[in-house]
Design an enzyme around this catalytic site. Sequence first.
Site, mmCIF file in Angstrom:
data_model
loop_
_atom_site.group_PDB
_atom_site.id
_atom_site.type_symbol
_atom_site.label_atom_id
_atom_site.label_comp_id
_atom_site.label_asym_id
_atom_site.label_seq_id
_atom_site.Cartn_x
_atom_site.Cartn_y
_atom_site.Cartn_z
ATOM 1 N N SER A 1 0.837 -1.193 0.000
ATOM 2 C CA SER A 1 0.000 0.000 0.000
ATOM 3 C C SER A 1 0.882 1.258 0.000
ATOM 4 O O SER A 1 1.629 1.492 -0.939
ATOM 5 C CB SER A 1 -0.963 -0.036 1.188
ATOM 6 O OG SER A 1 -1.969 0.937 1.065
ATOM 7 N N HIS B 1 -7.615 -5.219 -1.581
ATOM 8 C CA HIS B 1 -6.386 -4.525 -1.187
ATOM 9 C C HIS B 1 -5.421 -5.454 -0.468
ATOM 10 O O HIS B 1 -4.213 -5.337 -0.601
ATOM 11 C CB HIS B 1 -6.737 -3.331 -0.311
ATOM 12 C CG HIS B 1 -5.604 -2.370 -0.115
ATOM 13 N ND1 HIS B 1 -4.962 -1.762 -1.160
ATOM 14 C CD2 HIS B 1 -4.988 -1.917 1.011
ATOM 15 C CE1 HIS B 1 -4.008 -0.970 -0.704
ATOM 16 N NE2 HIS B 1 -3.999 -1.061 0.610
ATOM 17 N N ASP C 1 -9.160 -4.423 -6.250
ATOM 18 C CA ASP C 1 -8.814 -3.555 -5.118
ATOM 19 C C ASP C 1 -9.917 -2.524 -4.880
ATOM 20 O O ASP C 1 -10.282 -1.762 -5.768
ATOM 21 C CB ASP C 1 -7.492 -2.837 -5.404
ATOM 22 C CG ASP C 1 -6.866 -2.245 -4.153
ATOM 23 O OD1 ASP C 1 -7.618 -1.824 -3.251
ATOM 24 O OD2 ASP C 1 -5.631 -2.188 -4.075
#
Length: 885
Positions: free
Chosen positions: A749, A857, A823
Amino acid sequence: IGSAITASRPAAVAAVAAAATSQRGAGDTNVAGFKRTGGGARGASTAEHVPGAHAGGTVAAPSSESSNTYEVPPQAIRRIVEAPPTPMVSFSPCRTKILQLFRPPTNPPLAEFVRDEIKLAGVRFDPGLRAASKMTSYLGMTIVPLSETVPARPGTGIPVSNLPEDALVNYVSWSPDGRHIAFALRKEVDPKSESEPFSLWVADSETGKARQLLDTPEHFLNSMFATYAWVTPDVIIAAVVPQSAKAAPKRPSVPAGPYIQTNDSSESKQSRTYPDLLKDDFDSETFLHYASSDLVLVKLSTGEVTHVSKKAKIHTGMGSSPDGKYIIVSSMEMPFSFSVPCGRFPKRIELWSAEGQMLREVAYLPLAEDIPIAFNSCRKGPRSIGWRSDKPSSLSYVVAQDGGDPAVDVSPRDVVYSIEAADFVSGGEPRPILETDLRFNGITWCDDDLAFAWESWWKDRRSIWSKFSPGRPEKGKEVVFDRNYEDVYSDPGDPVTRRTKDGTYVLATFEEGRYILLQGEGCSPKGNHPFLDLYDFTDGSTKRLWESKDPYYESIGSLMCDGNGRDFGLQDISFLMSRESQQDPTQYYMVSWPDGLEGEMVEQQITDFPHPYPELRDLTKKIIRYKRNDGVDLTATLYLPPGYDAERDGPLPCLLWAYPREFKSKATAGQVRRSFFTFSHIGGMSPLLWLARKYVILDGPTMPIVGEGEEEPNDTYIEQLVASAEAAVNEAVRIGVAEKEAVAIGGHSYGAFMAANLLAHAPNLFCCGIARSGAYNRTLTPFGFQNEQRTIWQARDTYMEMSPYLFAHKIEKPLLLIHGDDDNNSGTSKIQSERFFSALKGHGVPSKLVLLPHESHSYRAQESVMHCLYEMDQWLQKYCEERKK
């Protein structure tokens, strides 16, 4: 209680239970009152072939043309990732029983993720289940006396029985009196078949015998937002699929027209890059169809069911008053929005009687598309609407006086209101009981003479903790602590709360309100040492009652002496406590001081989890300290493989895994925020897995981005990031454990964003990089990202300089990009990785893009996790290990 991972067949319960007591039976542990984080582990470098997959034992040159089969990492890594999870435990309100919930293997098969999924209004749900998609579940439950340890030995627990075959458990909760356990069941079905919604069940906590509380299909639960809530120990209010529900809307094969959005307002309506928004009227109709529910009341003693909602609505919450006489019911209404997720849709909050009669509207909140993107912004109108925990039935809420806009200079900024429910029903209006000049954060209630309030401000990281008298607001408030919340060394801790007879939690006071207890993390230059303090209101002094002692990391959790709201004094207190060390996994104890707080602490062990990966028991873990070139103190956790000998093995390949964070002062940025003695809990995606490949792991080296005074941290992001990375690498090389030419950088991330930037701006520091689920082009997140609250039009140069996509031509070292194909995180759409890979490829940078189907994610499916680890291992072997050779 939270949920766990889906698995096949109740027979797996026995397997999981057996594994939990075996040599390899523990992973990270979830216990009420504690939060655990991931870590890493080690294995060997051999590979294993499994049907349908390729083993990762040999190095193959990454290419632009990849096979479409899932791969697996070496057996040593797999063995650690596949370690059976420990049970989750929950304590009864009377504090005499433990509910042991069995969790299946951590990573379910990908087949579980291919069920139908609808993505609307920022929500992803299973249309058949009427609940969140990719739902995880428990395999079974056992009720264990507090006198026994968990995992329960054969014959010491009472299994929850009478459940259907292949049943999966979710939404588990104790009744307020602890006599029953409510939960929702769903059937395990073939992934190709449509799921059925949940059914509501209840079990007797003495016998373990379960029964279905609401008949199906008449009363299937709708778990999209609000599932069920206890009203009294004998009554539950539940959201069910409307009996009048028609067939789901079907999208016309030929569109009726184009997608159109208009803006006729001159008001600013900024928002971040939210995924899965509504696009047209059909989406709105579909969302309304699946999210709508009826409300019913059901009595446990008689089974009587009463329909209480006049029509189907999108019910989002039900909360009963502590005395069980009233219910706050919230619902979502049209008009919907194509610009923001459903949390900002119009909302109506009503006060109902316990019998289900609507008594009075508490608030109506219109569509909120105009909430500013700046931190400390909030919605206009009443918020935090709920019950005071210290009163039988008193409403409270807070209203922003600045319209929710932190740019508006006003005093007070927030006002808290309260009123007795009976007075509100009679037409009375709430009265103000507290004013704050910073943004209101919350209240811990005690009684009419005492409550604590918190307020804070992002811009200067200020936090104020005040005490006030809710029954006499004219007395004003008194500041207890006024501090910079980034300064963890000055954190006084949090007040301890106790359970009341009504099942709520209030501030625990002693000796007629003179004392309270504070529990905190105890951050200091010597590392974290959690503590328990006695705070004296008469002079503001504190006395340390207990502190974690080396070589352990111990932490105080919830009170255990407040079962069913019983009264107790300081001499009677007992707590839940966790203890771990570098070699031993977390265990839980009940601790007390029978001879008084000056006497010896007595322990009763509650859990006895085995070491999850005994082959790693002797790994070396150190906290290293070093300085950045501007004088900022930095720290990192250094892991060395078991058996490592500096003289014999010399420097090894090194994986540096990090995540930058913003600060407003160099002093607070350099503070130590970790313990020297925590156990290395391993997550399935942990960088510590490469200890199994004889790598040195530099885990979580601090990467502070500091902006003091009026300076914004990100205006010098690149310079500070590079300086922090250089300091970390130089220190690992200086102490002789890392091979300078074989240091890899990685992150997930915002950490992936960091890794890409470092390869672009520190080309000689790392041999390769790994970036998972990152964002690389800040022009695609124009209304702010992470902790940046300025827009691209306000800080154009900063956005450009922080975008590694725009510096792809400067990247020379190989970069592996991994991204979930689905995502749903704001700002990290897969297009970020796709476009970045195209830029890298266009400039001849060795690179690879891996998109994981059906993953968001974070990655959860077994095939996805194993393939991700395989790709990372291959990348490191080729570009890091081979570089060393």
